[in-house]
Design an enzyme around this catalytic site. Structure first.
Site, PDB file in Angstrom:
ATOM      1  N   ARG A 255      46.149  48.513   6.390  1.00 47.60           N
ATOM      2  CA  ARG A 255      47.005  47.328   6.392  1.00 47.60           C
ATOM      3  C   ARG A 255      46.213  46.028   6.528  1.00 47.60           C
ATOM      4  NH1 ARG A 255      50.280  50.909   7.706  1.00 47.60           N
ATOM      5  NH2 ARG A 255      48.602  51.654   8.990  1.00 47.60           N
ATOM      6  N   THR A 256      45.406  45.943   7.573  1.00 47.97           N
ATOM      7  CA  THR A 256      44.738  44.665   7.848  1.00 47.97           C
ATOM      8  C   THR A 256      43.793  44.322   6.701  1.00 47.97           C
ATOM      9  OG1 THR A 256      44.893  45.188  10.178  1.00 47.97           O
ATOM     10  CG2 THR A 256      43.422  43.408   9.603  1.00 47.97           C
TER      11      THR A 256
ATOM     12  N   LYS B  25      18.424  50.842   6.754  1.00 48.90           N
ATOM     13  CA  LYS B  25      16.960  50.676   6.683  1.00 48.90           C
ATOM     14  C   LYS B  25      16.431  50.088   7.979  1.00 48.90           C
ATOM     15  CE  LYS B  25      17.021  49.513   1.757  1.00 48.90           C
ATOM     16  NZ  LYS B  25      16.822  48.370   0.836  1.00 48.90           N
TER      17      LYS B  25
ATOM     18  N   ARG C 270      36.066  43.448  11.175  1.00 50.46           N
ATOM     19  CA  ARG C 270      36.641  44.415  12.127  1.00 50.46           C
ATOM     20  C   ARG C 270      35.501  45.261  12.648  1.00 50.46           C
ATOM     21  NH1 ARG C 270      41.900  48.156  11.683  1.00 50.46           N
ATOM     22  NH2 ARG C 270      42.753  46.131  12.197  1.00 50.46           N
TER      23      ARG C 270
ATOM     24  N   HIS D  28      43.010  41.595  18.762  1.00 52.71           N
ATOM     25  CA  HIS D  28      43.394  41.648  17.340  1.00 52.71           C
ATOM     26  C   HIS D  28      44.248  40.401  17.092  1.00 52.71           C
ATOM     27  CE1 HIS D  28      44.280  43.001  13.447  1.00 52.71           C
ATOM     28  NE2 HIS D  28      44.668  44.241  13.669  1.00 52.71           N
TER      29      HIS D  28
HETATM   30  N1  ASP Z   1      46.576  48.565  13.391  1.00 57.72           N
HETATM   31  C1  ASP Z   1      46.506  48.195  14.776  1.00 57.72           C
HETATM   32  C2  ASP Z   1      45.069  48.011  15.201  1.00 57.72           C
HETATM   33  O1  ASP Z   1      44.188  47.985  14.367  1.00 57.72           O
HETATM   34  C3  ASP Z   1      47.231  49.146  15.666  1.00 57.72           C
HETATM   35  C4  ASP Z   1      46.730  50.555  15.713  1.00 57.72           C
HETATM   36  O2  ASP Z   1      45.761  50.906  15.034  1.00 57.72           O
HETATM   37  O3  ASP Z   1      47.358  51.305  16.447  1.00 57.72           O
HETATM   38  O4  ASP Z   1      44.819  47.864  16.384  1.00 57.72           O
END
Ligand code: ASP
Length: 353
Positions: free
Chosen positions: A100-101, A129, A150, A180
């Site tokens: 999703r993100t 490397k 991320r 987040h």
């Molecule tokens: N998608 C959200 C996160 O990345 C929630 C989860 O993974 O539970 O934190």
């Protein structure tokens, strides 16, 4: 005589075409004029921790998101949005799994005309490397105006933020179990659409390791009349570092059956069991079955309450709940893309819509 008539028809047609062009220009410039509403830009070039935003920043972002959604509702508007940041490049560095993100950011960039590149599989990076991660990201920043990252570590985002030049925009797309912020912004926007003030909001599930709850509670903390309920078995309760920052009223409880009847927003979360050795004893069996919404308990909810979830879900929300009008998690997910468009625009100071 015939020649005269043909001449008049020609003149008439030319007039008609010119009128049409004129009307088009006037109407279009009117539309564009209407588009030139200045948005109040938050103009922070970094989005690292949800606590960095004031209530005013948040309301501006919600307002900008609404405006962007209305512009994007027709093809002309979408074409226009695509020109706004078409001279910018973004790098998506995702060292933790994400669907999703990742897609939401990729599409948000696309909507603004930003070209993207990505690293999701670290085995393709020079880190294999022996290059340090900091050097790797410094390298990416030479090619990009925006780094969206991320990462499994809670702190690496701060190191990156301290070490990259100020004009490199950085967005934290999830930092370990800590933060987040963009999920919190989209959650906030979703709640805003249902009314923000004087709401009772319950967070349910793994609050100990769930970064979305940590980030969102810091935002809701800025809203008048909010009461927060943290609902979980005591082993999964939210940590004190967040509670210490709260000025709003809050309550810790394990009684979901009682809370489900009282609140306006229920924010469900899954067990974050991909994080090992993070203070939870994995050998201890903790019964989480009562922290779920299903056809047996959904009718206890207030009629105008809403259910949110950052997704992915497991069994904390049964599939049959999806049909209920109070289930708003798919809409929440869509809102994510538009809030991210608004955020990126404001980070680049693109203030004219
Ligand atoms: N998608 C959200 C996160 O990345 C929630 C989860 O993974 O539970 O934190």
């Amino acid at each position: 005589m015939i020649c005269m008539i043909i001449k008049m028809i020609k003149i008439f047609l030319i007039l008609l075409i010119s009128m049409n062009i004129l009307v088009n220009i006037v109407v279009k410039s009117f539309i564009y004029k209407r588009r030139v509403f200045t948005i109040n830009i938050n103009s922070q070039t970094r989005c690292i921790n949800s606590n960095q935003y004031t209530l005013e920043n948040l309301l501006n972002l919600c307002d900008t998101t609404d405006k962007i959604k209305s512009i994007a509702s027709n093809s002309d508007g979408l074409k226009y949005l695509k020109t706004i940041l078409s001279h910018k490049r973004a790098m998506l560095y995702f060292k933790q799994s994400s669907t999703r993100t990742f897609l939401s950011f990729q599409n948000a960039c696309n909507i603004l005309g930003i070209s993207t590149s990505e690293i999701r599989d670290i085995s393709t990076s020079s880190e294999t490397k022996g290059e340090s991660e900091l050097d790797a990201i410094k390298t990416f920043s030479q090619y990009s105006d925006l780094i969206i990252m991320r990462h499994p570590s809670n702190n690496f985002i701060y190191e990156i933020s301290d070490n990259l030049p100020n004009d490199t925009r950085i967005i934290n797309a999830g930092s370990g179990t800590d933060q987040h912020p963009t999920q919190a912004l989209l959650d906030f926007y979703t709640i805003y659409k249902y009314g923000l003030e004087n709401k009772k909001i319950a967070f349910v599930g793994d609050l100990f390791r769930g970064r979305t709850v940590r980030s969102l509670s810091l935002l809701l903390n800025k809203v008048k009349g909010t009461k927060l309920y943290f609902v979980s078995p005591k082993q999964f309760q939210i940590k004190n570092d967040i509670l210490d920052k709260l000025n709003v009223d809050y309550e810790l409880t394990d009684d979901f059956d009682k809370i489900i009847q009282e609140v306006d927003v229920i924010y469900m979360t899954r067990l974050q069991d991909e994080y090992k050795n993070e203070g939870i004893n994995d050998n201890e069996i903790i019964d989480t079955s009562k922290y779920s919404i299903n056809s047996n308990n959904i009718n206890k909810m207030k009629d105008d309450a809403i259910i949110l979830h950052p997704l992915p879900r497991r069994n904390e929300i049964s599939v049959e709940v999806d049909k209920d009008k109070r289930a708003k998690y798919w809409q929440q997910c869509e809102n994510g893309m538009w809030v991210r468009v608004a955020l990126i625009m404001s980070m680049f100071g693109a203030s004219k819509l």
